[in-house]
Motif scaffolding. Sequence first.
Motif, mmCIF file in Angstrom:
data_model
loop_
_atom_site.group_PDB
_atom_site.id
_atom_site.type_symbol
_atom_site.label_atom_id
_atom_site.label_comp_id
_atom_site.label_asym_id
_atom_site.label_seq_id
_atom_site.Cartn_x
_atom_site.Cartn_y
_atom_site.Cartn_z
ATOM 1 N N GLU A 144 -123.903 43.435 12.043
ATOM 2 C CA GLU A 144 -122.781 43.415 11.090
ATOM 3 C C GLU A 144 -122.510 41.991 10.595
ATOM 4 N N ASN A 190 -112.122 41.575 19.177
ATOM 5 C CA ASN A 190 -113.032 42.689 19.431
ATOM 6 C C ASN A 190 -114.320 42.690 18.616
ATOM 7 N N PHE A 191 -114.391 41.902 17.534
ATOM 8 C CA PHE A 191 -115.635 41.884 16.759
ATOM 9 C C PHE A 191 -116.045 40.455 16.426
ATOM 10 N N ILE A 194 -116.404 40.111 12.642
ATOM 11 C CA ILE A 194 -115.159 39.895 11.895
ATOM 12 C C ILE A 194 -114.729 38.440 12.053
ATOM 13 N N LYS A 326 -111.923 49.579 19.364
ATOM 14 C CA LYS A 326 -112.232 49.396 17.949
ATOM 15 C C LYS A 326 -111.005 49.872 17.203
ATOM 16 N N CYS A 327 -110.676 49.176 16.136
ATOM 17 C CA CYS A 327 -109.519 49.617 15.357
ATOM 18 C C CYS A 327 -109.762 51.013 14.815
ATOM 19 N N SER A 328 -111.041 51.403 14.728
ATOM 20 C CA SER A 328 -111.440 52.692 14.171
ATOM 21 C C SER A 328 -111.573 53.794 15.227
ATOM 22 N N TYR A 484 -114.209 60.231 7.145
ATOM 23 C CA TYR A 484 -115.541 60.691 7.531
ATOM 24 C C TYR A 484 -115.604 62.213 7.539
ATOM 25 N N THR A 490 -115.859 55.808 13.662
ATOM 26 C CA THR A 490 -116.219 54.407 13.930
ATOM 27 C C THR A 490 -117.584 54.097 13.303
ATOM 28 N N GLY A 491 -117.925 52.795 13.317
ATOM 29 C CA GLY A 491 -119.292 52.402 12.989
ATOM 30 C C GLY A 491 -119.582 52.204 11.512
ATOM 31 N N ALA A 492 -118.595 51.744 10.749
ATOM 32 C CA ALA A 492 -118.832 51.474 9.322
ATOM 33 C C ALA A 492 -119.893 50.381 9.180
ATOM 34 N N PHE A 499 -114.903 48.646 4.591
ATOM 35 C CA PHE A 499 -113.962 49.021 5.651
ATOM 36 C C PHE A 499 -112.561 48.459 5.445
HETATM 37 N N1 LIG Z 1 -115.653 48.290 11.341
HETATM 38 C C1 LIG Z 1 -115.629 48.795 12.675
HETATM 39 C C2 LIG Z 1 -114.298 48.618 13.336
HETATM 40 C C3 LIG Z 1 -113.678 47.269 13.272
HETATM 41 C C4 LIG Z 1 -112.426 47.260 14.052
HETATM 42 O O1 LIG Z 1 -112.335 47.045 15.200
HETATM 43 C C5 LIG Z 1 -115.962 50.279 12.678
HETATM 44 O O2 LIG Z 1 -116.099 50.875 11.625
HETATM 45 O O3 LIG Z 1 -116.059 50.832 13.759
#
Ligand SMILES: N[C@@H](CCC=O)C(=O)O
Length: 542
Positions: A144, A190-191, A194, A326-328, A484, A490-492, A499
């Motif tokens: 990413e 967390n990323f 980011i 994950k925020c997602s 989705y 998750t996982g964009a 995102f």
């Molecule tokens: N972009 C990440 C999440 C980022 C936030 O923590 C996703 O899509 O899982």
Amino acid sequence: MDAVFSVPEPRNEPVRAYEPGSADRERLQRRLAELAADRLDLTMTVAGEQRMAGGERIDVVQPHRHAHVLGVTAHADQADARAAVKAALDAAPMWRALPFEERAAIFLRAAELLAGPWRDTLNAATMLGQSKTVVQAEIDSACEFVDFLRFNVHFARKLLEEQPMSSPGVWNRFDHRPLEGFVYAITPFNFTAIAGNLPSAPALLGNTVVWKPAPTQQLAAHFTMRLFEAAGLPPGVINMVTGRGEEVSEVVLADPDLAGIHFTGSTKVFQHLWRTVGENIARYRGYPRLVGETGGKDFVVAHTSADVDALHTALIRGAYEYQGQKCSAASRAYVPRSIWEGGLRDRLAATADSLTYGDVTDFSNFGGAVIDSKAFDRHTAALELISSDDSCRVLAGGTADDSVGWFVRPTLFECTDGTHETFTTEYFGPILGVHVFDDARFEDVVAQAESVAPYALTGSIFATDRRVVEAVAERMRYAAGNFYVNDKPTGAVVGQQPFGGARASGTNDKAGSWHNLVRWMSPRTIKETFVPPTDHTYPHMG
Ligand SMILES: N[C@@H](CCC=O)C(=O)O
Ligand SMILES: NC(=O)c1ccc[n+]([C@@H]2O[C@H](COP(=O)([O-])OP(=O)(O)OC[C@H]3O[C@@H](n4cnc5c(N)ncnc54)[C@H](O)[C@@H]3O)[C@@H](O)[C@H]2O)c1
């Protein structure tokens, strides 16, 4: 050079598998051992100089083995913050005078260094410092992050091409200026991607930056700064200050040259920053751009027509990968009774119980620990609430142990009340609540799920009936910035699923897309008239 350059066509960095016996895995394991054996000074970087911040020292540890110190950092104080602002302002004239191609070349070089010789270092730092398994580190700190660097150059180049129309005898142009002042980038634990993107995206557009990473991400942030330097980033363009950030903000948010905030983290902190900017508004030279991606309470809604195998996998991966941090992450699910009692409940509980969380350097583990003692305490409080409330029933997990690392077991519970606080509060851990409903109540439940939580970040619908997919997508149009269909929330992937979310989840400026980059530009319109009029009268005047 006189040329209108094109930039390399971006491509997503392929995800490596690290299977047993592979050369990739052996190399990464060696780097993990090296970093674990080190105890680094995790300094600030201001005007290209590395030095320890002036405040209290902090140990940066492995969350899954918290006695193991990876490095020592320190809280930046007000003098450190002032020095970082000065360095950013001093570097600004040089940086914005550099042609776009030269700036882009630095970040494209960073992408290639990260995809190649720096990959193991960033992955190892992210695994050890943030307790990510190899696959979670690889999709973040390698792929990413590389994608952000490549795609930002591609989108920025397209934005620079945007020019106004010109009528005969006139030439209208846009000068895509960077913002006047400096950008304050504040990044979450967390990323790693980011954390790297938030300072580098504004910098690509010619802005200089004060970057404040999360202390718990400081090991990977340290190597990110070294990566940018290795790619040729001049001193002062990105200035990294360490520690918690409150003292830094006292200086930075009061500075007249604050031109923008690029934030990712909790809703509470973003609201504090926004409020403070509002209180200080008369101090600034301009109106600071406020870009913030924040929390979520991400949903999965299932219909009776759902593919149950796909739903099962999406809930397990969506809720429990990276320990739900994950925020997602899926943290609330709505499942029809016929599917739930028809086998999904027992299967989900058994799978959740079978997941192994442990030391992430043991590649057989599914997950690691939560980030720190504060997160651990928040989760244990949530587990106590769930187990003591009559409307909730724990089906898997529900326990936690911080003797070696901050471990919280993957927790699955069902709740008869779809408005319970466990369906509205972001815990940011491996805790999934399921609201089971009578099949006929589907539409009511969708309506409730749409607005019960203040957030609108990610969400999924599982249904094979296309009429249902269409109806839910429409009914929940504003409930998620990333929606989705028959997939986990998750996982964009950069360039594929831009995102970000709205409502309490942020300004929805879509990191890694042109929507985000445009916030770091302040266009100047230039009109040139080739043969200007020389008579001030108009025909109607006779
Ligand atoms: N972009 C990440 C999440 C980022 C936030 O923590 C996703 O899509 O899982
Ligand atoms: N929407 C998204 O894209 C996205 C992505 C990742 C994480 N998140 C959110 O981030 C949160 C988890 O990350 P976190 O625990 O690091 O968030 P956090 O809000 O606790 O911290 C984020 C950053 O803000 C800093 N900070 C806190 N107070 C500050 C202040 N007064 N001045 C300057 N800096 C300050 C922290 O040190 C850290 O660097 C969750 O809410 C998650 O949903 C959102």
